[in-house]
Design a protein around this motif. Structure first.
Motif, PDB file in Angstrom:
ATOM      1  N   SER A 116      -4.632  38.149 -16.051  1.00  0.00           N
ATOM      2  CA  SER A 116      -5.056  36.777 -15.784  1.00  0.00           C
ATOM      3  C   SER A 116      -4.138  36.192 -14.727  1.00  0.00           C
ATOM      4  CB  SER A 116      -5.012  35.931 -17.060  1.00  0.00           C
ATOM      5  OG  SER A 116      -3.690  35.879 -17.591  1.00  0.00           O
ATOM      6  N   TYR A 117      -4.636  35.177 -14.020  1.00  0.00           N
ATOM      7  CA  TYR A 117      -3.902  34.602 -12.901  1.00  0.00           C
ATOM      8  C   TYR A 117      -3.853  33.086 -12.998  1.00  0.00           C
ATOM      9  CZ  TYR A 117      -4.019  39.100 -10.479  1.00  0.00           C
ATOM     10  OH  TYR A 117      -3.843  40.412 -10.145  1.00  0.00           O
ATOM     11  N   SER A 170       0.489  36.362 -11.479  1.00  0.00           N
ATOM     12  CA  SER A 170       0.237  36.849 -12.828  1.00  0.00           C
ATOM     13  C   SER A 170       1.529  37.391 -13.420  1.00  0.00           C
ATOM     14  CB  SER A 170      -0.822  37.964 -12.798  1.00  0.00           C
ATOM     15  OG  SER A 170      -0.938  38.591 -14.069  1.00  0.00           O
ATOM     16  N   GLN A 209      -2.237  33.358  -5.889  1.00  0.00           N
ATOM     17  CA  GLN A 209      -2.516  33.688  -7.272  1.00  0.00           C
ATOM     18  C   GLN A 209      -1.337  34.500  -7.797  1.00  0.00           C
ATOM     19  OE1 GLN A 209      -6.490  35.562  -6.768  1.00  0.00           O
ATOM     20  NE2 GLN A 209      -7.186  33.968  -8.165  1.00  0.00           N
TER      21      GLN A 209
END
Length: 199
Positions: free
Chosen positions: A84-85, A78, A76
């Motif tokens: 948010s990712y 950001s 993941q």
């Protein structure tokens, strides 16, 4: 001075890493939770739920870009301090950031690197020994990883080509840090190893 705050983590949840994004702290865990705080105080932590389980660590460039590897080999990432990712494919392992590059090193001896803030990754297989790497950091123009198995240390200027050496000590070394021009490796009960990191 230090303030001894109670852990914001749920009972049975273990931390796998922490980083400062330039705006807030992020704590990753081995469960489906991660925690953020702009102050680090007890009452300032926010629990994020419903995220993929088993983060293996977290790294940030301190300017808003964050990378969180997962145990399943996905990542993941950001660009907004973790608000948010997006997802990418890399490898599971320990992350670090240095000199415009995120890297991940794993126990299979593979190293992945990203030069676009985690969006795409290139993996070098057998870049280092297949061993239980316990920490990787960046300092003095190089990445340094340490393994408690045989007190092995790997170093790289670019995250692609790696060189290894063994620290001769009877104690187990499993942590490394950098400051004031010196790398310090620690572990066991009495051992501290120093390196000026000139090669």
């Amino acid at each position: 001075t230090w303030a001894n705050n109670a852990s914001p983590l749920r009972v049975g949840t273990n931390s796998t890493g922490a980083a400062w994004t330039g705006q807030e702290f992020i704590i990753t865990t081995d469960s489906t939770y991660r925690y953020t705080s702009q102050s680090g105080s007890l009452t300032g932590w926010t629990e994020g739920t419903g995220v993929p389980a088993n983060h293996t660590g977290v790294a940030s460039d301190g300017a808003g870009n964050v990378v969180l590897p997962l145990a399943n080999g996905s990542v993941q990432y950001s660009s907004n301090h973790g608000s948010s990712y997006s997802s990418a494919t890399a490898i599971a392992g320990l992350p670090a950031y240095g000199n415009g590059k995120f890297i991940i090193i794993n126990d299979n001896g593979n190293v992945a690197y990203s030069t676009d803030d985690g969006a795409t990754w290139t993996t070098t297989t057998s870049a280092v020994s297949a061993t239980a790497w316990s920490e990787v950091i960046y300092g003095n123009g190089r990445f340094v990883a340490i393994s408690a198995s045989g007190n092995l240390v790997a170093r790289s200027f670019d995250g692609i080509e790696w060189f290894e050496t063994t620290i001769e000590t009877e104690q187990t070394l499993n942590r490394v840090s950098y400051g004031a021009g010196t790398f310090v490796a620690t572990g066991g009960t009495t051992s501290v190893a120093l390196s000026t990191g000139t090669d």
